[in-house]
Enzyme design. Structure first.
Site, PDB file in Angstrom:
ATOM      1  N   SER A 132     -13.014   4.226   4.333  1.00 56.83           N
ATOM      2  CA  SER A 132     -13.652   3.833   5.599  1.00 56.83           C
ATOM      3  C   SER A 132     -14.941   4.628   5.812  1.00 56.83           C
ATOM      4  O   SER A 132     -15.047   5.786   5.397  1.00 56.83           O
ATOM      5  CB  SER A 132     -12.695   4.080   6.776  1.00 56.83           C
ATOM      6  OG  SER A 132     -11.774   3.020   6.883  1.00 56.83           O
TER       7      SER A 132
ATOM      8  N   GLY B  74      -9.145   5.731   0.985  1.00 57.54           N
ATOM      9  CA  GLY B  74      -9.846   6.550   1.969  1.00 57.54           C
ATOM     10  C   GLY B  74     -11.317   6.216   2.058  1.00 57.54           C
ATOM     11  O   GLY B  74     -12.163   7.099   2.159  1.00 57.54           O
TER      12      GLY B  74
ATOM     13  N   ASP C 270       0.846  -1.199   0.000  1.00 61.33           N
ATOM     14  CA  ASP C 270       0.000   0.000   0.000  1.00 61.33           C
ATOM     15  C   ASP C 270       0.887   1.257   0.000  1.00 61.33           C
ATOM     16  O   ASP C 270       1.814   1.363   0.814  1.00 61.33           O
ATOM     17  CB  ASP C 270      -0.861  -0.048   1.275  1.00 61.33           C
ATOM     18  CG  ASP C 270      -1.983   0.970   1.298  1.00 61.33           C
ATOM     19  OD1 ASP C 270      -2.418   1.396   0.224  1.00 61.33           O
ATOM     20  OD2 ASP C 270      -2.444   1.305   2.414  1.00 61.33           O
TER      21      ASP C 270
END
Ligand code: G3H
Ligand code: 13P
Ligand code: ZN
Length: 327
Positions: A223, A221, A93
């Site tokens: 979540s 991003g 990542d």
């Protein structure tokens, strides 16, 4: 079984998205494997194919240096043996060029992300192309990023840039990257949107249209920062401020627009934090690391099942197994 993200994306494109979950330690790893196999409490439980899912296990640079990257590899190899039915990709990542080469050379990662999105377009192209050429020679696939994440109202706010559709098409053509992370209004962490903002699905649709048919996109991003977990943390002594996340109903909408990989790290951290805080609040006499660990592994497995249902990947494992084994 470790596979490339490319194989997973081929099956998922336009139908559902695959969860890309970050791990740092043993409890997150076990909870993640159990969740993706529908085994909530025990490693030995039978696989529940009604919810079992393919997944992407992500390792950040921070995770690699938290203890030592070799512990992560050993742990994941062990999980592969303990959970032989699991089908997953091992993905770096947000790699730099140097860390991408290290991950590719290890022979362990099936996929790397080169993140040169902070560089000007031409430099991002050059760095990404070098990594793609190196990775492809070794059978590793590459995710790249164009645009910069952040909560935005307009195209640009400070250093935040939504991905430009025409630039995205040019970038993919020039670099040969296998998937592209796009900036569509999300940001990393627990504080994503001021006010009622959300994911820019309109921009996503334009990007999908500009790219070759079937080209896989990635949402970082992502979540959802559930209020339930934030409240539990704060009720157990935490001090998280007003938070906001991605609406989970947008996952399926994004998947229909070509997003095949949805990155989720913060939500897992919230589950971890709530469970550990509650355990030590409720059992002040306890100091056994296994007490919260056991609760966390089950809670995380359950949470992964919930997320996979929202992504549409829950229940896909059997088909994906036939798909990847059949070539
Ligand atoms: O995108 C960032 C991920 O949430 C990883 O975070 O660098 O703190 O491990 P980290
Ligand atoms: P979140 O902070 O929203 O979980 O995003 C994680 C991510 O994009 C990892 O690359
Ligand atoms: Zn990210």
């Amino acid at each position: 079984m470790i596979v490339t993200t490319k194989e997973l994306f081929k099956h998922a494109y336009g139908k559902y998205a695959i969860g890309a979950y970050n791990i740092n330690n043993l409890e997150q790893t076990v909870g993640l494997f159990r969740g993706n196999l529908g085994k909530i409490k025990k490693n030995e439980d039978p696989v529940d194919y009604s919810v079992a899912a393919p997944f992407i296990l992500q390792i950040s640079r921070g995770a690699r240096s938290y203890t030592d990257k070799r512990f992560l590899e050993a742990m994941i190899r062990a999980a592969e043996t303990v959970f032989p039915e699991a089908i997953f990709a091992v993905h770096l990542d947000h790699g730099t060029e140097e860390v991408c080469y290290d991950a590719i050379d290890s022979g362990f990662y099936s996929s790397v992300m080169i993140d040169a999105s902070h560089e000007p377009f031409q430099k991002n192209v050059e760095i990404t192309k070098r990594v793609v050429d190196y990775a492809h020679k070794k059978g590793v696939v590459v995710e790249a990023e164009l645009g910069q994440l952040g909560g935005v109202e307009e195209d640009i706010e400070g250093s935040v840039h939504l991905t430009d559709p025409e630039e995205a098409a040019k970038f993919v053509e020039l670099t040969g990257c296998d998937s592209l992370a796009v900036a569509i209004g999300t940001s990393h962490g627990a504080y994503k949107f001021p006010g009622a903002q959300g994911v820019r699905l309109d921009r996503l649709a334009q990007i999908q249209k500009a790219l070759p048919e079937g080209y896989p996109l990635v949402m970082h991003g992502a979540s959802s920062v559930p209020k339930e977990w934030v409240d539990r943390i704060n009720a157990a002594g935490g001090a998280l401020k007003q938070t906001s996340g991605v609406n989970e109903d947008d996952y399926a909408k994004a998947a229909a627009l070509g997003v095949c990989k949805i990155n989720i790290d913060t939500d897992g951290r919230l589950v971890w934090c709530a469970v550990y805080r509650e355990t030590f609040r409720d059992k002040p006499e306890d100091f056994d690391p296994r007490t919260p660990g056991k609760v966390f592994m089950a809670a995380y497995a359950e949470y992964i099942i919930h997320k996979n249902k929202k992504l549409g990947s829950a229940g896909q494992l059997k088909e994906v197994a036939a798909f990847v084994r059949g070539g």
